[in-house]
Scaffold this motif. Structure first.
Motif, PDB file in Angstrom:
ATOM      1  N   MET A  11      34.383  41.246-106.590  1.00 36.97           N
ATOM      2  CA  MET A  11      32.980  41.544-106.246  1.00 36.97           C
ATOM      3  C   MET A  11      32.928  42.572-105.113  1.00 36.97           C
ATOM      4  N   PRO A  12      31.928  43.423-105.100  1.00 39.27           N
ATOM      5  CA  PRO A  12      31.806  44.428-104.042  1.00 39.27           C
ATOM      6  C   PRO A  12      31.642  43.787-102.660  1.00 39.27           C
ATOM      7  N   GLN A  13      32.249  44.432-101.679  1.00 40.52           N
ATOM      8  CA  GLN A  13      32.106  43.964-100.300  1.00 40.52           C
ATOM      9  C   GLN A  13      30.846  44.581 -99.682  1.00 40.52           C
ATOM     10  N   SER A  14      29.745  44.462-100.390  1.00 37.32           N
ATOM     11  CA  SER A  14      28.513  45.116 -99.947  1.00 37.32           C
ATOM     12  C   SER A  14      27.944  44.483 -98.683  1.00 37.32           C
ATOM     13  N   GLU A  15      28.344  43.243 -98.362  1.00 34.12           N
ATOM     14  CA  GLU A  15      27.857  42.595 -97.148  1.00 34.12           C
ATOM     15  C   GLU A  15      28.361  43.323 -95.904  1.00 34.12           C
ATOM     16  N   LEU A  33      28.944  46.505 -95.734  1.00 29.05           N
ATOM     17  CA  LEU A  33      28.158  47.736 -95.647  1.00 29.05           C
ATOM     18  C   LEU A  33      26.741  47.444 -95.147  1.00 29.05           C
ATOM     19  N   LYS A  34      26.198  46.312 -95.538  1.00 26.48           N
ATOM     20  CA  LYS A  34      24.868  45.914 -95.060  1.00 26.48           C
ATOM     21  C   LYS A  34      24.898  45.690 -93.544  1.00 26.48           C
ATOM     22  N   LYS A  35      25.986  45.099 -93.053  1.00 24.56           N
ATOM     23  CA  LYS A  35      26.125  44.881 -91.609  1.00 24.56           C
ATOM     24  C   LYS A  35      26.145  46.217 -90.860  1.00 24.56           C
ATOM     25  N   ILE A  36      26.840  47.196 -91.451  1.00 28.79           N
ATOM     26  CA  ILE A  36      26.912  48.523 -90.819  1.00 28.79           C
ATOM     27  C   ILE A  36      25.515  49.139 -90.743  1.00 28.79           C
ATOM     28  N   ALA A  61      23.825  58.480 -95.462  1.00 22.96           N
ATOM     29  CA  ALA A  61      24.964  58.794 -94.588  1.00 22.96           C
ATOM     30  C   ALA A  61      26.165  57.923 -94.955  1.00 22.96           C
ATOM     31  N   LEU A  62      25.924  56.650 -95.199  1.00 23.95           N
ATOM     32  CA  LEU A  62      27.010  55.734 -95.548  1.00 23.95           C
ATOM     33  C   LEU A  62      27.573  56.051 -96.933  1.00 23.95           C
ATOM     34  N   VAL A  63      26.708  56.389 -97.877  1.00 23.41           N
ATOM     35  CA  VAL A  63      27.165  56.776 -99.213  1.00 23.41           C
ATOM     36  C   VAL A  63      28.077  58.003 -99.125  1.00 23.41           C
ATOM     37  N   THR A  64      27.718  58.961 -98.280  1.00 19.96           N
ATOM     38  CA  THR A  64      28.533  60.166 -98.110  1.00 19.96           C
ATOM     39  C   THR A  64      29.920  59.809 -97.588  1.00 19.96           C
ATOM     40  N   LEU A  65      29.972  58.933 -96.593  1.00 21.35           N
ATOM     41  CA  LEU A  65      31.261  58.500 -96.039  1.00 21.35           C
ATOM     42  C   LEU A  65      32.108  57.807 -97.101  1.00 21.35           C
ATOM     43  N   LEU A  66      31.501  56.934 -97.875  1.00 20.97           N
ATOM     44  CA  LEU A  66      32.229  56.179 -98.900  1.00 20.97           C
ATOM     45  C   LEU A  66      32.702  57.061-100.041  1.00 20.97           C
ATOM     46  N   SER A  67      32.078  58.229-100.196  1.00 20.87           N
ATOM     47  CA  SER A  67      32.390  59.127-101.322  1.00 20.87           C
ATOM     48  C   SER A  67      33.335  60.254-100.931  1.00 20.87           C
ATOM     49  N   TYR A 119      27.908  50.655-105.683  1.00 16.92           N
ATOM     50  CA  TYR A 119      28.688  49.660-104.932  1.00 16.92           C
ATOM     51  C   TYR A 119      27.879  49.111-103.761  1.00 16.92           C
ATOM     52  N   LEU A 120      27.162  50.002-103.087  1.00 18.75           N
ATOM     53  CA  LEU A 120      26.335  49.602-101.948  1.00 18.75           C
ATOM     54  C   LEU A 120      25.279  48.587-102.367  1.00 18.75           C
ATOM     55  N   GLU A 121      24.821  48.700-103.599  1.00 19.89           N
ATOM     56  CA  GLU A 121      23.809  47.781-104.111  1.00 19.89           C
ATOM     57  C   GLU A 121      24.413  46.565-104.807  1.00 19.89           C
ATOM     58  N   GLY A 122      25.736  46.415-104.680  1.00 26.51           N
ATOM     59  CA  GLY A 122      26.384  45.233-105.230  1.00 26.51           C
ATOM     60  C   GLY A 122      26.736  45.319-106.699  1.00 26.51           C
ATOM     61  N   ARG A 123      26.795  46.546-107.248  1.00 23.24           N
ATOM     62  CA  ARG A 123      27.129  46.724-108.662  1.00 23.24           C
ATOM     63  C   ARG A 123      28.467  47.425-108.820  1.00 23.24           C
TER      64      ARG A 123
END
Length: 312
Positions: free
Chosen positions: A1-5, A7-10, A28-34, A259-263
């Motif tokens: 499962m995605p570790q989206s929690e 990312l939510k904390k960040i 900004a976070l999506v850019t870093l993850l990509s 991934y950020l949205e848990g998918r």
């Protein structure tokens, strides 16, 4: 499962310093993850530097900030070889790029030669000094800022440099009087960034980036991204459309958003939501479009309307 929690904390942590800009924080976070780089363009005083600092401080990673000025040298960015009298040899002294996150403030105020010194770092994840190549940190990301006003003494970023940025976004003014009052209150009561501590580690982010590589992209979703990019190249109102590199960036960003949205799979909505920040700064209007008062945003919307939206 995605570790989206994580990312939510960040994002929640960043919101303690940035008010009412959740969408900007997410991008900004999506850019870093990509594995991308971010260009922030907006008027002074709306929180561009704060966004970059809050992202870096929310992750336990190395961070550097460089204020670009007309006399900033390429060596200040990439590092340089310095002669050591004790040993009689030259030793590499790292520049600011040897950090996980680099905040390049007012990038358009330095010379084209210094701007270009970032090109290899942003594209190849490495720098070459005196014939020797040095790898950059695995998490390396550039967050550059520039002001669209007061253009006297500035150097416009060339298209090749702009294309290295995955996204170009604006902070914008606070949306409501309450948000602006909240910003003033927080600043008057103490600098929020000084109280901002890390809620994640660089190792966790690197692990998440590896997981994102396994996010599924359906063939039709990928075709949707490619069709949008190709449609921009067909427009008579654009002298320069989105390149294949832009389509690659769009799909990579879509995977991170999913991934950020848990998918663990992407949707056409991911592509549509990220097309403006990923593609707009790569489009150049034709002279005909400028005469008719057209805007890049209108041309992108037309390209998206003409593309077939897949039903999964």
């Amino acid at each position: 499962m995605p570790q989206s929690e994580i990312l939510k904390k960040i994002m929640d942590n960043m919101e303690s310093a940035i008010v009412g800009k959740r969408r900007v924080i997410e991008l900004a976070l999506v850019t870093l993850l990509s594995d991308g780089h971010l260009l922030l363009e907006d008027v002074p005083g709306v929180g561009k530097t704060t966004l970059g600092k809050s992202l870096a401080q929310s992750i336990q990673c190395s961070f550097a900030r460089i204020q670009f000025t007309p006399d900033t040298l390429p060596g200040d960015v990439t590092g340089m070889s310095m002669y050591q009298m004790q040993t009689g040899e030259f030793r590499y002294v790292p520049g600011v790029v040897m950090n996980d996150i680099l905040l390049a403030d007012e990038i358009n105020r330095t010379s084209p030669k210094t701007q270009a010194s970032l090109l290899e770092a942003m594209e190849e994840q490495q720098v070459t000094v005196d014939g020797t190549t040095y790898a950059l940190p695995e998490l390396f990301m550039v967050i550059a800022t520039q002001n669209p006003v007061e253009q006297l003494g500035t150097y416009r970023l060339p298209e090749a440099q702009l294309d290295r940025f995955m996204m170009k976004i604006s902070m914008g003014y606070p949306e409501t009087p309450a948000d602006e009052a909240d910003i003033v209150r927080r600043m008057v009561n103490g600098e929020p960034l000084k109280k901002l501590g890390p809620v994640s580690t660089r190792e966790e982010l690197i692990s998440i980036k590896e997981e994102i590589k396994t996010v599924t992209v359906h063939h039709d979703v990928m075709a949707y991204a490619v069709e949008i990019a190709r449609n921009t190249r067909k427009s008579r109102y654009l002298s320069l459309g989105a390149s294949p590199r832009a389509a690659i960036a769009l799909v990579r960003a879509a995977k991170s958003r999913a991934y950020l949205e848990g998918r663990m799979y992407t949707t056409p909505e991911d592509i549509a939501a990220l097309a403006p920040p990923v593609l707009l700064h790569r489009l150049i209007l034709s002279s005909e479009a400028r005469l008719e008062g057209k805007k890049e945003k209108e041309m992108l919307q037309e390209a998206m309307r003409s593309a077939h939206v897949p039903v999964l």
